[in-house]
Design a protein around this motif. Structure first.
Motif, PDB file in Angstrom:
ATOM      1  N   GLN A 198       0.838  -1.199   0.000  1.00 65.04           N
ATOM      2  CA  GLN A 198       0.000   0.000   0.000  1.00 65.04           C
ATOM      3  C   GLN A 198       0.877   1.255   0.000  1.00 65.04           C
ATOM      4  OE1 GLN A 198      -2.509  -1.218   3.433  1.00 65.04           O
ATOM      5  NE2 GLN A 198      -4.260  -0.668   2.153  1.00 65.04           N
ATOM      6  N   GLY A 199       1.945   1.205   0.773  1.00 68.99           N
ATOM      7  CA  GLY A 199       2.874   2.335   0.790  1.00 68.99           C
ATOM      8  C   GLY A 199       3.521   2.545  -0.561  1.00 68.99           C
TER       9      GLY A 199
ATOM     10  N   CYS B 274       4.445  -0.105   8.922  1.00 69.84           N
ATOM     11  CA  CYS B 274       5.209  -1.333   8.690  1.00 69.84           C
ATOM     12  C   CYS B 274       6.223  -1.614   9.798  1.00 69.84           C
ATOM     13  CB  CYS B 274       5.953  -1.258   7.353  1.00 69.84           C
ATOM     14  SG  CYS B 274       4.910  -1.399   5.898  1.00 69.84           S
ATOM     15  N   TYR B 275       6.639  -0.591  10.536  1.00 70.82           N
ATOM     16  CA  TYR B 275       7.703  -0.796  11.524  1.00 70.82           C
ATOM     17  C   TYR B 275       7.365  -1.873  12.553  1.00 70.82           C
ATOM     18  CZ  TYR B 275      10.296   3.250   9.755  1.00 70.82           C
ATOM     19  OH  TYR B 275      11.016   4.130   8.979  1.00 70.82           O
ATOM     20  N   PRO B 276       6.237  -1.787  13.245  1.00 67.53           N
ATOM     21  CA  PRO B 276       5.954  -2.835  14.244  1.00 67.53           C
ATOM     22  C   PRO B 276       5.718  -4.209  13.617  1.00 67.53           C
ATOM     23  CG  PRO B 276       4.057  -1.368  13.980  1.00 67.53           C
ATOM     24  CD  PRO B 276       5.194  -0.734  13.249  1.00 67.53           C
ATOM     25  N   LEU B 277       5.334  -4.237  12.357  1.00 65.35           N
ATOM     26  CA  LEU B 277       5.076  -5.507  11.684  1.00 65.35           C
ATOM     27  C   LEU B 277       6.352  -6.174  11.188  1.00 65.35           C
ATOM     28  CD1 LEU B 277       1.969  -4.431   9.532  1.00 65.35           C
ATOM     29  CD2 LEU B 277       1.950  -5.665  11.718  1.00 65.35           C
TER      30      LEU B 277
ATOM     31  N   TYR C   2      14.068   2.680   4.256  1.00 70.37           N
ATOM     32  CA  TYR C   2      14.431   3.248   2.946  1.00 70.37           C
ATOM     33  C   TYR C   2      13.247   3.981   2.325  1.00 70.37           C
ATOM     34  CZ  TYR C   2      15.747   2.911  -2.093  1.00 70.37           C
ATOM     35  OH  TYR C   2      16.019   3.141  -3.431  1.00 70.37           O
ATOM     36  N   TRP C   3      12.118   3.280   2.213  1.00 73.29           N
ATOM     37  CA  TRP C   3      10.969   3.883   1.534  1.00 73.29           C
ATOM     38  C   TRP C   3      10.345   4.994   2.379  1.00 73.29           C
ATOM     39  CZ3 TRP C   3      10.429   3.551  -3.387  1.00 73.29           C
ATOM     40  CH2 TRP C   3      10.909   2.436  -4.080  1.00 73.29           C
ATOM     41  N   HIS C   4      10.405   4.840   3.698  1.00 76.28           N
ATOM     42  CA  HIS C   4       9.898   5.905   4.562  1.00 76.28           C
ATOM     43  C   HIS C   4      10.724   7.178   4.369  1.00 76.28           C
ATOM     44  CE1 HIS C   4       8.866   7.352   8.909  1.00 76.28           C
ATOM     45  NE2 HIS C   4       8.080   7.932   8.009  1.00 76.28           N
ATOM     46  N   ALA C   5      12.057   7.016   4.345  1.00 71.57           N
ATOM     47  CA  ALA C   5      12.945   8.176   4.153  1.00 71.57           C
ATOM     48  C   ALA C   5      12.695   8.844   2.811  1.00 71.57           C
ATOM     49  CB  ALA C   5      14.402   7.736   4.265  1.00 71.57           C
TER      50      ALA C   5
ATOM     51  N   HIS D   2       2.780   7.375   5.718  1.00 68.92           N
ATOM     52  CA  HIS D   2       1.874   6.831   6.730  1.00 68.92           C
ATOM     53  C   HIS D   2       1.887   5.301   6.714  1.00 68.92           C
ATOM     54  CE1 HIS D   2      -1.823   5.895   8.880  1.00 68.92           C
ATOM     55  NE2 HIS D   2      -2.291   5.298   7.790  1.00 68.92           N
ATOM     56  N   TYR D   3       1.815   4.713   5.525  1.00 63.94           N
ATOM     57  CA  TYR D   3       1.811   3.247   5.428  1.00 63.94           C
ATOM     58  C   TYR D   3       3.145   2.653   5.855  1.00 63.94           C
ATOM     59  CZ  TYR D   3      -2.747   2.901   3.149  1.00 63.94           C
ATOM     60  OH  TYR D   3      -4.091   2.940   2.891  1.00 63.94           O
TER      61      TYR D   3
END
Length: 552
Positions: free
Chosen positions: A145-146, A165-168, A181-184, A160-161
């Motif tokens: 989704q992200g 993902c971090y806790p998962l 990577y994708w968050h940054a 946001h997506y």
């Protein structure tokens, strides 16, 4: 985190060493698949059919699915098609499953991946939302989704997506580093605080194969420098470089270094990594937006519409066997219009060149025929003046037009493209006088884009060096004769036998000069004086005692 049926890991890579794919395709080693598969995936962006047929595993899966079309068998078939990067074909199979079982979670999730891979983000978004509702704790679904939002340009939503993902992914080092990577990158694009992602980074994160993501995080965190990474990864595998270079693109954007950012993006897109890694899919969209690469889907549609606009009778293609005319024929087929390719045989082209063109014709998918003309009976051509090309082009195209008219075609098209300079090509005057249409030129499609289109259409000549007729080897003003042209042909056969390509044997006053590409210097040196002497002896011994060779 691998999806065995698709052969694709959540990083977007094909199954290969280091992944457990017990349901996959162990019968073919990864390195043997690469050359064919990356071109097959490239075809998905130009509305062209996949360039590969069923491999052994796909054929077996198709047989089982035909015999017993259970959801399980159909999933296996679709997964085999995905492994061959035939995402459009696979999508049809997944849709077939969903027609009978609308809530089939596996088919819906895998169809969403196909939509991401072929850049249909609206459909992917809906499918992923359905999957998320059915299983809200699926790392695979939330991560995609992200990616979907990132690809479609909603970077705040993408961030946001990826935060979700971090806790998962805490127990999965590869997915955790990919999430950072994708968050940054999402934060760079929405002018957010990249530190929010880098605060999650730990140099001790244990990873398996996500080296490109790790190296990018080292860069963003300041743990390593761009100069050092550039040097140490110069010979890294292309997947690692693809992911890293896309990260560098964002790193330079963050520093407002637009030229450097475009350079990183351009370098990445020049790699032969066309298997649909998630970073490459994102870069493909950015490349179009930045003007680094053309939008092949849009260009393909424009070309097919142009070809169809010439009338319901279709087109006769002046076909030479080169990249341009072969590509034109292939897209006439994709446009689903009547078309026929006309290859002209004359003493101005070598027998080898004629045979190669005839053998290539079936790749285009259109019917072809060979028309023979006697150009040496035309004094305007044999005098070999500066207007020779005009008279020759007019003779060739007239022969094509006459043959085409007998077959019911009233429109002749040729492969002249937007890179061809009409001021430097006298032969273009003949096109205008005879009413020959040049779809590439009319659509503003240059040579580089023609090659990309040809590659997507599966043509083996997509990267073939440009060639010209034998007459171009002979100095202007020297009379063209069958004997002299034959000497040039035999001389060039000798050079080809030595393993060189893209060369020319130029002739003036019965003396030959071999022109070669710089990259063939070593091969020419290995062939030595023996090759040169073999060339010059053809010209009645009229050659210097020491051979002449220069680069082109």
């Amino acid at each position: 985190m691998c999806d065995n049926l698709t052969g694709v890991c959540t990083c977007g890579t094909l199954s290969h060493h280091g992944h457990d794919h017990s349901e996959g395709h162990a019968h073919l080693p990864f390195h043997n698949l690469f050359g064919t598969l990356h071109e097959s995936y490239f075809s998905q962006f130009a509305d062209a059919p996949a360039l590969v047929g069923d491999d052994e595993a796909t054929a077996l899966a198709r047989y089982e699915a035909t015999k017993s079309p259970t959801p399980e068998n159909l999933l296996t078939l679709a997964g085999a098609l995905c492994f061959q990067l035939r995402y459009k074909d696979a999508a049809e199979v997944y849709r077939r499953i969903l027609r009978d079982a609308p809530d089939n979670y596996a088919a819906k999730r895998k169809l969403a991946l196909c939509m991401l891979k072929t850049r249909d983000f609206a459909t992917a978004r809906k499918l992923l939302a359905d999957c998320d509702a059915a299983n809200p704790d699926s790392l695979d679904v939330v991560y995609r989704q992200g990616l979907c939002e990132f690809y479609d340009g909603d970077f705040e939503r993408a961030a946001h997506y990826f935060e979700k993902c971090y806790p998962l992914s805490e127990d999965n080092g590869d997915m955790y580093i990919a999430t950072i990577y994708w968050h940054a990158l999402s934060l760079v694009r929405c002018n957010g605080n990249v530190a929010e992602a880098m605060n999650r980074y730990n140099p001790d994160i244990k990873i398996g194969h996500h080296l490109g993501y790790l190296l990018t995080c080292k860069l963003f965190s300041g743990e390593d420098t761009l100069a050092n990474l550039t040097e140490t990864t110069a010979h890294a595998d292309e997947m690692t470089r693809t992911i890293l270079l896309y990260g560098v693109y964002h790193f330079e954007k963050m520093r407002a270094k637009r030229t450097a950012a475009r350079a990183a993006l351009s370098e990445m897109l020049s790699l032969d990594t066309y298997w649909g890694s998630f970073a490459w899919i994102a870069a493909y969209g950015d490349g179009i937006a930045e003007g680094v690469i053309p939008d092949l889907a849009a260009v393909s549609e424009m070309l097919k519409d142009r070809l169809a606009s010439y009338g319901e009778k279709g087109v006769a293609i002046a076909y030479s066997g080169g990249t341009d005319s072969a590509c034109l024929a292939a897209y006439a087929r994709l446009a689903d219009i009547p078309a026929k390719a006309y290859l002209v045989s004359s003493r101005l082209r070598s027998d080898k060149s004629l045979k190669e063109a005839q053998e290539l014709a079936p790749e285009t998918g259109v019917e072809s025929t060979t028309v023979t003309i006697d150009v040496l009976s035309d004094e305007n051509i044999t005098k070999n003046t500066s207007l020779r090309c005009y008279y020759c082009k007019r003779a060739l195209l007239s022969a094509v037009a006459d043959a085409a008219k007998k077959d019911g075609f009233d429109t002749v098209v040729d492969g002249t493209n937007a890179s061809d300079d009409s001021a430097e090509r006298e032969g273009m005057r003949a096109l205008s006088e005879l009413g020959v249409r040049s779809p590439f030129r009319e659509c503003g499609i240059d040579k580089k884009t023609v090659r990309l289109l040809a590659r997507a259409a599966g043509l083996s000549v997509w990267d073939k060096p440009s060639d010209s007729c034998l007459a171009t080897r002979i100095a202007t003003g020297e009379r063209l004769t069958a004997e002299l042209l034959g000497k040039v042909e035999r001389a060039e056969e000798k050079v080809a036998e030595a393993g060189l390509s893209g060369f020319r044997v130029k002739v003036k006053d019965n003396r030959a000069t071999l022109l070669i590409r710089e990259e063939d210097e070593k091969k020419a040196e290995e062939a030595g004086k023996e090759l040169l002497d073999g060339i010059y002896e053809i010209f009645d011994g009229g050659y210097p005692p020491t051979g002449r060779r220069r680069s082109i």
